[in-house]
Design a protein around this motif. Structure first.
Motif, PDB file in Angstrom:
ATOM      1  N   GLY A  58     -51.125  21.046 116.798  1.00  0.00           N
ATOM      2  CA  GLY A  58     -53.130  20.201 115.544  1.00  0.00           C
ATOM      3  C   GLY A  58     -53.397  21.157 114.622  1.00  0.00           C
ATOM      4  N   ALA A  59     -53.338  22.287 114.615  1.00  0.00           N
ATOM      5  CA  ALA A  59     -54.636  23.649 114.077  1.00  0.00           C
ATOM      6  C   ALA A  59     -54.363  22.432 112.562  1.00  0.00           C
ATOM      7  CB  ALA A  59     -53.439  25.274 114.273  1.00  0.00           C
ATOM      8  N   PRO A  60     -55.227  23.434 112.182  1.00  0.00           N
ATOM      9  CA  PRO A  60     -54.977  22.701 110.211  1.00  0.00           C
ATOM     10  C   PRO A  60     -54.172  23.661 109.466  1.00  0.00           C
ATOM     11  CG  PRO A  60     -56.937  23.475 111.098  1.00  0.00           C
ATOM     12  CD  PRO A  60     -56.264  24.421 112.710  1.00  0.00           C
ATOM     13  N   VAL A  61     -53.805  23.623 108.465  1.00  0.00           N
ATOM     14  CA  VAL A  61     -52.627  23.856 107.903  1.00  0.00           C
ATOM     15  C   VAL A  61     -52.778  24.213 107.078  1.00  0.00           C
ATOM     16  CG1 VAL A  61     -50.566  22.970 106.931  1.00  0.00           C
ATOM     17  CG2 VAL A  61     -51.356  21.938 108.740  1.00  0.00           C
ATOM     18  N   LEU A  62     -52.400  25.543 106.971  1.00  0.00           N
ATOM     19  CA  LEU A  62     -52.396  26.517 106.283  1.00  0.00           C
ATOM     20  C   LEU A  62     -50.655  27.065 105.109  1.00  0.00           C
ATOM     21  CD1 LEU A  62     -54.136  28.793 104.148  1.00  0.00           C
ATOM     22  CD2 LEU A  62     -53.270  30.433 105.896  1.00  0.00           C
ATOM     23  N   VAL A  63     -50.257  26.789 104.199  1.00  0.00           N
ATOM     24  CA  VAL A  63     -49.655  26.664 102.893  1.00  0.00           C
ATOM     25  C   VAL A  63     -49.530  28.067 102.492  1.00  0.00           C
ATOM     26  CG1 VAL A  63     -47.606  25.889 101.700  1.00  0.00           C
ATOM     27  CG2 VAL A  63     -49.097  24.096 103.083  1.00  0.00           C
ATOM     28  N   LEU A  64     -49.042  28.539 102.732  1.00  0.00           N
ATOM     29  CA  LEU A  64     -48.398  29.812 101.841  1.00  0.00           C
ATOM     30  C   LEU A  64     -47.522  30.459 100.954  1.00  0.00           C
ATOM     31  CD1 LEU A  64     -49.344  32.186 104.967  1.00  0.00           C
ATOM     32  CD2 LEU A  64     -50.899  31.504 102.920  1.00  0.00           C
ATOM     33  N   GLY A  65     -47.602  30.680  99.507  1.00  0.00           N
ATOM     34  CA  GLY A  65     -46.841  29.972  98.543  1.00  0.00           C
ATOM     35  C   GLY A  65     -46.646  31.640  97.699  1.00  0.00           C
ATOM     36  N   PRO A  66     -45.480  32.771  98.010  1.00  0.00           N
ATOM     37  CA  PRO A  66     -45.297  34.100  97.411  1.00  0.00           C
ATOM     38  C   PRO A  66     -44.718  34.089  96.548  1.00  0.00           C
ATOM     39  CG  PRO A  66     -43.393  32.725  98.028  1.00  0.00           C
ATOM     40  CD  PRO A  66     -43.977  31.337  98.219  1.00  0.00           C
ATOM     41  N   SER A  67     -44.924  35.413  96.139  1.00  0.00           N
ATOM     42  CA  SER A  67     -45.154  35.815  94.655  1.00  0.00           C
ATOM     43  C   SER A  67     -43.467  35.757  93.626  1.00  0.00           C
ATOM     44  CB  SER A  67     -45.802  37.164  94.120  1.00  0.00           C
ATOM     45  OG  SER A  67     -44.542  38.842  94.257  1.00  0.00           O
ATOM     46  N   LEU A  68     -43.599  35.656  92.717  1.00  0.00           N
ATOM     47  CA  LEU A  68     -42.039  36.709  91.759  1.00  0.00           C
ATOM     48  C   LEU A  68     -40.787  37.179  92.510  1.00  0.00           C
ATOM     49  CD1 LEU A  68     -40.050  35.071  89.493  1.00  0.00           C
ATOM     50  CD2 LEU A  68     -41.304  37.136  88.175  1.00  0.00           C
ATOM     51  N   GLY A  69     -39.784  37.021  92.865  1.00  0.00           N
ATOM     52  CA  GLY A  69     -39.429  38.460  93.437  1.00  0.00           C
ATOM     53  C   GLY A  69     -39.172  39.007  94.468  1.00  0.00           C
ATOM     54  N   THR A  70     -40.383  37.778  95.582  1.00  0.00           N
ATOM     55  CA  THR A  70     -40.570  38.099  96.704  1.00  0.00           C
ATOM     56  C   THR A  70     -39.960  36.672  97.807  1.00  0.00           C
ATOM     57  OG1 THR A  70     -43.061  37.258  97.081  1.00  0.00           O
ATOM     58  CG2 THR A  70     -42.399  39.703  96.416  1.00  0.00           C
ATOM     59  N   ASP A  71     -39.677  36.995  99.033  1.00  0.00           N
ATOM     60  CA  ASP A  71     -39.682  35.522 100.112  1.00  0.00           C
ATOM     61  C   ASP A  71     -41.182  34.985 100.809  1.00  0.00           C
ATOM     62  OD1 ASP A  71     -39.670  37.191 102.218  1.00  0.00           O
ATOM     63  OD2 ASP A  71     -37.172  37.526 101.584  1.00  0.00           O
ATOM     64  N   LEU A  72     -40.873  34.632 101.491  1.00  0.00           N
ATOM     65  CA  LEU A  72     -41.621  34.392 102.229  1.00  0.00           C
ATOM     66  C   LEU A  72     -42.092  34.791 103.543  1.00  0.00           C
ATOM     67  CD1 LEU A  72     -40.228  33.448 105.941  1.00  0.00           C
ATOM     68  CD2 LEU A  72     -39.657  31.634 104.373  1.00  0.00           C
ATOM     69  N   HIS A  73     -41.614  36.009 103.610  1.00  0.00           N
ATOM     70  CA  HIS A  73     -42.057  37.131 104.176  1.00  0.00           C
ATOM     71  C   HIS A  73     -42.878  38.296 103.495  1.00  0.00           C
ATOM     72  CE1 HIS A  73     -39.419  36.683 107.126  1.00  0.00           C
ATOM     73  NE2 HIS A  73     -37.948  36.577 106.692  1.00  0.00           N
TER      74      HIS A  73
END
Length: 260
Positions: free
Chosen positions: A16-31
């Motif tokens: 129910g909280a506002p959604v924030l989508v995070l996109g990583p850089s080339l050569g990295t992952d979601l961490h």
């Protein structure tokens, strides 16, 4: 093809909280965004994803395009039942967010581009980098990351080694395909069509997307703000998470106030 690929993702934060989508850089992952999740997941529903061939996402056949990558993020949000969200990304992740905002404006509340560009420098060199990685593997990119991904004083730290491990784990074809998407990406003449509030953040020591390149995003948008973070390079959200988090929180809160 990249459009519609089932991107690996992770969700943190309250329902129910506002959604924030995070996109990583080339050569990295979601961490890449662990520090952002730690700071913001108490108030935002955070969706992180892995690029194709990165992290745990599959490696589809090419060609990869920024539009196809953006469409894959939209497909992910469709599967999750998310209509609108704040979008933020680092480098290619920020480019994907720009492309998505332009192509799917009804899906975006705000945009944050970190160490990104409306067109990346030297587009003719990206196919050459793709060829190098296909021939020699992503290990060929590792030696050049200190001084580019992060300032020299950050090199050798546990966090720096964690970032380099992400690069080594990236599949060659996924990295190469994303290089080719960067080569053909150019939204400079469309920035005026971005109708949501934009925050563009640059590291003052970033040679890959120097401040003047990042600033063009904010200057081109109708409602843009530009900020720099001192003593940081390309992956400044990992180098200087406190400063980046503060800017991001302020931006998201101001957009929420406007929208309420």
């Amino acid at each position: 093809m990249t459009a519609g690929i089932a991107l690996h993702h992770r969700i943190d934060g309250p329902d129910g909280a506002p959604v924030l989508v995070l996109g990583p850089s080339l050569g990295t992952d979601l961490h890449l965004f662990d520090a952002q999740v730690a700071a913001l997941a108490d108030r935002y529903r955070i969706v992180r994803y892995d690029l194709p061939g990165h992290g745990e996402s599959p490696t589809p056949d090419g060609p990869y395009t920024m539009r196809g990558l953006a469409d894959s993020v939209v497909a992910l949000l469709d599967r999750l039942g998310i209509d609108r969200a704040h979008h933020a990304g680092v480098s290619i992740g920020g480019a994907i967010a720009q492309q998505l905002t332009l192509d799917h404006p009804n899906r975006v509340i705000s945009l944050t581009a970190v160490a990104s560009a409306a067109r990346f420098a030297d587009p003719d060199t990206w196919p050459q980098r793709a060829a190098t990685v296909r021939e020699q593997g992503t290990e060929a990119m590792v030696a050049g990351r200190p001084g580019t991904w992060f300032v020299e004083s950050f090199a050798g730290t546990d966090d720096a080694e964690r970032l380099l491990a992400m690069l080594r784990a990236t599949r060659d074809e996924g990295y190469a395909g994303c290089c080719e998407a960067i080569a053909t990406y150019d939204v400079r003449d469309r920035l005026g069509g971005i109708g949501v509030p934009v925050l563009a953040i640059a590291g003052t020591e970033d040679p890959a997307t120097p401040p003047e390149m990042v600033r063009l995003i904010a200057d081109g948008a109708a409602d843009g703000r530009f900020e720099t973070v001192a003593d940081s390079a390309h992956l400044l959200n990992a180098e200087k998470p406190g400063q980046v988090n503060a800017l991001l929180v302020e931006h998201l809160a101001s957009v929420g106030a406007i929208r309420s």
